[in-house]
Motif scaffolding. Structure first.
Motif, mmCIF file in Angstrom:
data_model
loop_
_atom_site.group_PDB
_atom_site.id
_atom_site.type_symbol
_atom_site.label_atom_id
_atom_site.label_comp_id
_atom_site.label_asym_id
_atom_site.label_seq_id
_atom_site.Cartn_x
_atom_site.Cartn_y
_atom_site.Cartn_z
ATOM 1 N N LEU A 49 0.829 -1.193 0.000
ATOM 2 C CA LEU A 49 0.000 0.000 0.000
ATOM 3 C C LEU A 49 0.869 1.250 0.000
ATOM 4 N N PRO A 50 0.411 2.331 -0.642
ATOM 5 C CA PRO A 50 1.220 3.560 -0.696
ATOM 6 C C PRO A 50 1.340 4.195 0.687
ATOM 7 N N LYS A 51 2.513 4.753 0.963
ATOM 8 C CA LYS A 51 2.742 5.424 2.244
ATOM 9 C C LYS A 51 2.187 6.841 2.236
ATOM 10 N N GLY A 52 2.004 7.384 1.075
ATOM 11 C CA GLY A 52 1.455 8.726 0.939
ATOM 12 C C GLY A 52 0.936 8.908 -0.478
ATOM 13 N N PHE A 53 0.439 10.085 -0.765
ATOM 14 C CA PHE A 53 -0.093 10.387 -2.095
ATOM 15 C C PHE A 53 0.841 11.376 -2.782
ATOM 16 N N SER A 54 1.441 10.912 -3.865
ATOM 17 C CA SER A 54 2.368 11.750 -4.641
ATOM 18 C C SER A 54 1.770 12.056 -6.010
ATOM 19 N N ILE A 55 0.447 12.302 -6.037
ATOM 20 C CA ILE A 55 -0.224 12.558 -7.313
ATOM 21 C C ILE A 55 0.293 13.835 -7.957
ATOM 22 N N GLY A 56 0.639 14.825 -7.125
ATOM 23 C CA GLY A 56 1.161 16.080 -7.666
ATOM 24 C C GLY A 56 2.427 15.858 -8.471
ATOM 25 N N GLU A 57 3.293 14.998 -7.968
ATOM 26 C CA GLU A 57 4.529 14.669 -8.698
ATOM 27 C C GLU A 57 4.214 14.015 -10.041
ATOM 28 N N SER A 58 3.242 13.100 -10.038
ATOM 29 C CA SER A 58 2.869 12.415 -11.277
ATOM 30 C C SER A 58 2.209 13.378 -12.266
ATOM 31 N N LEU A 59 1.364 14.280 -11.760
ATOM 32 C CA LEU A 59 0.717 15.257 -12.644
ATOM 33 C C LEU A 59 1.737 16.192 -13.280
ATOM 34 N N ASP A 60 2.733 16.597 -12.499
ATOM 35 C CA ASP A 60 3.793 17.439 -13.063
ATOM 36 C C ASP A 60 4.546 16.700 -14.161
ATOM 37 N N TYR A 61 4.787 15.422 -13.938
ATOM 38 C CA TYR A 61 5.473 14.624 -14.951
ATOM 39 C C TYR A 61 4.623 14.518 -16.220
ATOM 40 N N ILE A 62 3.313 14.268 -16.047
ATOM 41 C CA ILE A 62 2.422 14.136 -17.204
ATOM 42 C C ILE A 62 2.348 15.439 -17.982
ATOM 43 N N ASN A 63 2.125 16.556 -17.268
ATOM 44 C CA ASN A 63 1.990 17.846 -17.935
ATOM 45 C C ASN A 63 3.276 18.287 -18.602
ATOM 46 N N GLY A 64 4.403 17.821 -18.096
ATOM 47 C CA GLY A 64 5.682 18.177 -18.706
ATOM 48 C C GLY A 64 5.990 17.399 -19.966
ATOM 49 N N LYS A 65 5.274 16.296 -20.195
ATOM 50 C CA LYS A 65 5.567 15.438 -21.343
ATOM 51 C C LYS A 65 4.486 15.489 -22.418
ATOM 52 N N ILE A 66 3.232 15.521 -22.005
ATOM 53 C CA ILE A 66 2.139 15.440 -22.982
ATOM 54 C C ILE A 66 1.005 16.383 -22.566
ATOM 55 N N ASN A 67 0.098 16.612 -23.493
ATOM 56 C CA ASN A 67 -1.143 17.331 -23.199
ATOM 57 C C ASN A 67 -2.260 16.296 -23.185
ATOM 58 N N LEU A 68 -2.438 15.655 -22.034
ATOM 59 C CA LEU A 68 -3.372 14.537 -21.918
ATOM 60 C C LEU A 68 -4.805 14.971 -22.189
ATOM 61 N N PHE A 69 -5.191 16.111 -21.648
ATOM 62 C CA PHE A 69 -6.593 16.529 -21.761
ATOM 63 C C PHE A 69 -6.941 16.953 -23.183
ATOM 64 N N ALA A 70 -5.968 17.438 -23.944
ATOM 65 C CA ALA A 70 -6.227 17.731 -25.356
ATOM 66 C C ALA A 70 -6.510 16.442 -26.115
ATOM 67 N N GLY A 71 -5.741 15.386 -25.818
ATOM 68 C CA GLY A 71 -6.002 14.091 -26.440
ATOM 69 C C GLY A 71 -7.349 13.529 -26.044
ATOM 70 N N MET A 72 -7.735 13.720 -24.778
ATOM 71 C CA MET A 72 -9.038 13.235 -24.331
ATOM 72 C C MET A 72 -10.171 14.003 -25.012
ATOM 73 N N GLU A 73 -9.991 15.305 -25.185
ATOM 74 C CA GLU A 73 -11.007 16.092 -25.890
ATOM 75 C C GLU A 73 -11.168 15.618 -27.328
ATOM 76 N N ASN A 74 -10.047 15.334 -27.990
ATOM 77 C CA ASN A 74 -10.116 14.850 -29.374
ATOM 78 C C ASN A 74 -10.831 13.505 -29.444
ATOM 79 N N SER A 75 -10.461 12.582 -28.567
ATOM 80 C CA SER A 75 -11.089 11.260 -28.589
ATOM 81 C C SER A 75 -12.564 11.347 -28.215
ATOM 82 N N LEU A 76 -12.910 12.253 -27.306
ATOM 83 C CA LEU A 76 -14.312 12.442 -26.947
ATOM 84 C C LEU A 76 -15.101 12.943 -28.148
#
Length: 279
Positions: A49-76
């Motif tokens: 089980l995770p010792k804490g929540f590091s979602i902010g770190e993961s979101l920074d990584y995602i936003n630094g590499k791709i535009n996920l929500f733009a892809g989701m808008e296109n697929s939608l």
């Protein structure tokens, strides 16, 4: 005989439970590991089980590499627009093939359904060249047109089989009352088809949403590329020789939300549609 049926029922339930458990394992893996940071993920156990929540770190990584929500808008956009248009065209075709007594209707159906005979990969080169020639390559219109065309044969097959099971007496009674063919289609057949149409839309939306091959081939810009090719770019990038696995898991979890929402929205239509067709 009764004991045999009970044994078969228990065996079937056991097999289904095992399949359900195996299906849930990857989902549990994602739920357990997406809150972790990369360091915790590398040093810990997959199932700890995770010792804490590091979602902010993961979101920074995602936003630094791709535009996920733009892809989701296109697929939608592609999933909803192409799914609705394909089902509407298929419903009209199925109604005409089964209830309008067109000459050679079976051969017209074979011509439409022939689009599913060959593997989809065979369409890549000719469609790619055609799109380059017509200017549809790397455009949202080109993606929508392709998804509509590739969805129509299967949707027509399903709706044709459904419309064939509808009693012709209902159609004849409506015509006696002065209803036109389009009114019969719109006011009788479409409401009766709520269950298969909902199932088809969910199936086609999921297919378009999860498509990787055609999205990679027919698009390249951020404003056009669907979500799965965008996710493939994320999982292919590296930082210090390794990909941030929790960030990839979080991105996949976020990308799965629209499909789950549409399933829950359409789930009620399945029961209502089947009740209506059984009357």
């Amino acid at each position: 005989m009764g004991n045999l049926r009970k044994s078969n029922s228990k065996l079937l339930n056991l097999i289904l439970s095992l399949i359900a458990f195996l299906w849930m394992v990857p989902f549990l893996y994602v739920l357990i590991n997406f809150p972790k940071g990369q360091v915790e993920y590398n040093q810990g156990d997959f199932w700890s089980l995770p010792k804490g929540f590091s979602i902010g770190e993961s979101l920074d990584y995602i936003n630094g590499k791709i535009n996920l929500f733009a892809g989701m808008e296109n697929s939608l956009l592609y999933g909803i627009v192409a799914g609705v248009i394909a089902i509407l065209i298929s419903a009209l075709a199925a109604y005409g093939l089964t209830k309008l007594k067109l000459k050679g209707s079976f051969y017209w159906f074979l011509l439409i359904y022939a689009g599913t005979i060959f593997p989809f990969q065979m369409y890549l080169v000719p469609v790619y060249r055609g799109y380059l020639t017509t200017g549809l390559y790397d455009t949202q219109l080109g993606m929508i047109l392709f998804y509509v065309a590739i969805s129509v044969p299967f949707c027509t097959f399903v709706l044709r089989n459904f419309f064939q099971g509808v009693n012709d007496d209902m159609t004849e009674a409506a015509k006696i009352d002065g209803a036109t063919d389009f009114n019969i289609f719109y006011r009788i057949f479409l409401p009766m088809s709520k269950a298969p149409i909902s199932a088809l839309f969910l199936f086609q939306f999921s297919f378009i949403w999860n498509d990787l091959l055609f999205g990679l081939t027919f698009s390249q810009s951020e404003s056009v590329r669907p979500v799965m090719p965008v996710l493939s770019i994320l999982s292919g990038t590296t930082v210090g020789g390794s990909t941030s696995t929790p960030a990839v898991l979080l991105a996949c979890l976020i990308a799965s939300i629209p499909t789950m929402i549409i399933y829950f929205l359409l789930n009620r239509n399945f029961e209502e549609g089947f009740v209506m067709t059984s009357k």
